[in-house]
Motif scaffolding. Structure first.
Motif, PDB file in Angstrom:
ATOM      1  N   UNK A 140       0.851  -1.193   0.000  1.00 17.90           N
ATOM      2  CA  UNK A 140       0.000   0.000   0.000  1.00 17.90           C
ATOM      3  C   UNK A 140       0.884   1.239   0.000  1.00 17.90           C
ATOM      4  N   UNK A 141       0.603   2.165  -0.934  1.00 16.98           N
ATOM      5  CA  UNK A 141       1.455   3.346  -1.120  1.00 16.98           C
ATOM      6  C   UNK A 141       0.586   4.572  -1.396  1.00 16.98           C
ATOM      7  N   UNK A 142       0.504   5.533  -0.503  1.00 15.39           N
ATOM      8  CA  UNK A 142       1.066   5.591   0.832  1.00 15.39           C
ATOM      9  C   UNK A 142       0.356   4.596   1.753  1.00 15.39           C
ATOM     10  N   UNK A 143       0.990   4.281   2.894  1.00 19.54           N
ATOM     11  CA  UNK A 143       0.448   3.259   3.766  1.00 19.54           C
ATOM     12  C   UNK A 143      -0.751   3.776   4.550  1.00 19.54           C
ATOM     13  N   UNK A 144      -1.411   2.843   5.219  1.00 21.03           N
ATOM     14  CA  UNK A 144      -2.560   3.214   6.050  1.00 21.03           C
ATOM     15  C   UNK A 144      -2.152   4.029   7.267  1.00 21.03           C
ATOM     16  N   UNK A 145      -0.862   4.061   7.566  1.00 24.31           N
ATOM     17  CA  UNK A 145      -0.367   4.874   8.682  1.00 24.31           C
ATOM     18  C   UNK A 145       0.093   6.247   8.218  1.00 24.31           C
ATOM     19  N   UNK A 146      -0.041   6.528   6.922  1.00 21.19           N
ATOM     20  CA  UNK A 146       0.379   7.826   6.408  1.00 21.19           C
ATOM     21  C   UNK A 146       1.858   7.914   6.114  1.00 21.19           C
ATOM     22  N   UNK A 147       2.546   6.783   6.125  1.00 19.10           N
ATOM     23  CA  UNK A 147       3.957   6.737   5.769  1.00 19.10           C
ATOM     24  C   UNK A 147       4.101   6.271   4.331  1.00 19.10           C
ATOM     25  N   UNK A 148       5.319   6.300   3.808  1.00 20.52           N
ATOM     26  CA  UNK A 148       5.535   5.875   2.424  1.00 20.52           C
ATOM     27  C   UNK A 148       6.705   4.900   2.358  1.00 20.52           C
ATOM     28  N   UNK A 149       6.666   4.051   1.365  1.00 22.24           N
ATOM     29  CA  UNK A 149       7.813   3.233   1.007  1.00 22.24           C
ATOM     30  C   UNK A 149       8.684   4.031   0.038  1.00 22.24           C
ATOM     31  N   UNK A 150       9.982   3.983   0.218  1.00 24.59           N
ATOM     32  CA  UNK A 150      10.880   4.526  -0.797  1.00 24.59           C
ATOM     33  C   UNK A 150      10.897   3.583  -1.990  1.00 24.59           C
ATOM     34  N   UNK A 151      11.413   4.070  -3.116  1.00 25.12           N
ATOM     35  CA  UNK A 151      11.541   3.208  -4.287  1.00 25.12           C
ATOM     36  C   UNK A 151      12.428   2.009  -3.966  1.00 25.12           C
ATOM     37  N   UNK A 152      13.472   2.235  -3.165  1.00 21.53           N
ATOM     38  CA  UNK A 152      14.359   1.132  -2.780  1.00 21.53           C
ATOM     39  C   UNK A 152      13.617   0.115  -1.916  1.00 21.53           C
ATOM     40  N   UNK A 153      12.760   0.597  -1.009  1.00 20.21           N
ATOM     41  CA  UNK A 153      11.954  -0.303  -0.186  1.00 20.21           C
ATOM     42  C   UNK A 153      11.080  -1.188  -1.067  1.00 20.21           C
ATOM     43  N   UNK A 154      10.420  -0.571  -2.038  1.00 15.63           N
ATOM     44  CA  UNK A 154       9.544  -1.325  -2.923  1.00 15.63           C
ATOM     45  C   UNK A 154      10.318  -2.366  -3.709  1.00 15.63           C
TER      46      UNK A 154
END
Length: 345
Positions: A140-154
């Motif tokens: 989920x991007x952005x996440x349900x907590x309002x945070x984001x994954x970086x491209x590297x995370x993905x």
């Protein structure tokens, strides 16, 4: 002072006008019209994916459930975060449309799946006929907590799933907010990271009812079309859905609207952090703020007409856990009014 959801905001400037222009005379039905084809072209251009299949639906639930059904057999596992929207807020639609695929919840702080949790789930999935088999990873991007994954995370998470023979789905209902937060390109955040199907959200970012399902693996495109039709989500007058998408993508309106929503959330979080007794629960990277408010501040804000959701959490008798969501329509005056009301408490 309206902070319940970005779904609560009205249409962004230009959206209704675009729909009115699409109403000028007859057009071919079921997406075989010029407006829909132009919207498809804009999605492909923005994502840097000229060969992607692009299809439109009206809701995020339909987009996610049909995408996951295309990626996952009934005996497959769908790995998702503990608090993913597909797990908590879609009334079993993914399970229904997949014919019974199993959602396997994974832990991770601040709404992001922990790589170790995914690795453990991959190791525990498949093998004997008695076990659920490897199906898809849902991010989920952005996440349900309002945070984001970086491209590297993905890339890392998608890479682990792909190495195990699983597909990758990205619930991008707030994809624009994630792009605005990170500065990454849409391509870096989707197909270049290993995503097979992106559910690209527009409703929360100013559309009335419009989502795009972008399929980067053309072997999946026909099955998705059949599933969409069978599920009743192929609209005869598709041009009115597509017109909304085109209006938001033109001149990068979608990104400017997301940048505004993110900025309002950042300002709100900064103001709340300066108040005594307030605790911000997750990093504020997109347009959502989760906070513990002193009960007196919460009651004062409610008394002044502030609208937001109480949220699950053990804040104790003297505090209340809340979720506050900013949108393209949130004004700085609303943020200031909420902060003033909290101070008064």
């Amino acid at each position: 002072m309206w902070f319940t959801s970005d779904n609560a905001a009205g249409a962004a400037p230009g959206v209704i006008e675009a729909m009115a222009r699409a109403d000028e005379g007859p057009a071919m039905a079921y997406g075989a019209d010029a407006v829909t084809e132009r919207a498809r072209g804009l999605v492909r251009e923005v994502l840097g994916a000229p060969d992607a299949a692009v299809h439109f639906v009206a809701t995020g639930t339909a987009a996610n459930a049909l995408a996951l059904a295309t990626l996952t057999p009934p005996w497959g596992a769908i790995w998702c975060h503990d608090h993913a929207h597909v797990e908590e807020d879609e009334c079993g639609a993914p399970e229904f449309f997949t014919g019974g695929a199993k959602l396997v919840k994974l832990a991770g702080g601040d709404g992001r799946i922990a790589p170790a949790a995914l690795d453990a789930a991959i190791g525990a999935t498949g093998g004997a006929v008695h076990h659920v088999q490897k199906g898809a990873l849902s991010l989920t991007q952005a996440t349900e907590a309002g945070t984001v994954y970086s491209a590297a995370d993905l890339r890392a998470l998608a890479g682990a799933a792909k190495a195990a023979g699983a597909s990758v789905h990205l619930d991008g209902t707030r994809f624009a907010n994630a792009l605005a937060a990170t500065g990454a390109s849409p391509a870096e955040m989707s197909h270049e990271a290993g995503v097979d199907i992106l559910c690209l959200g527009f409703t929360k970012n100013g559309a009335l009812a419009a989502e795009a399902v972008v399929i980067f693996d053309d072997r999946l495109a026909w099955e998705f079309e059949l599933r969409r039709k069978r599920a009743g989500h192929l609209f005869s007058k598709m041009r009115f859905v597509a017109a909304q998408v085109a209006a938001l993508l033109e001149e990068d309106r979608w990104l400017r609207l997301a940048e505004h929503a993110n900025r309002m959330a950042a300002d709100l979080a900064a103001g709340l952090s300066a108040l005594p007794g307030v605790r911000i629960l997750h990093p504020v990277e997109a347009n959502l703020v989760f906070a513990e408010l002193p009960r007196a501040a919460h009651e004062a804000a409610r008394a002044k007409g502030a609208a937001y959701h109480n949220w699950a959490g053990d804040a104790g008798p003297d505090h209340v856990t809340v979720r506050l969501v900013c949108s393209h329509a949130t004004g700085a005056d609303e943020v200031d009014a909420l902060l003033a009301a909290c101070r008064a408490g």
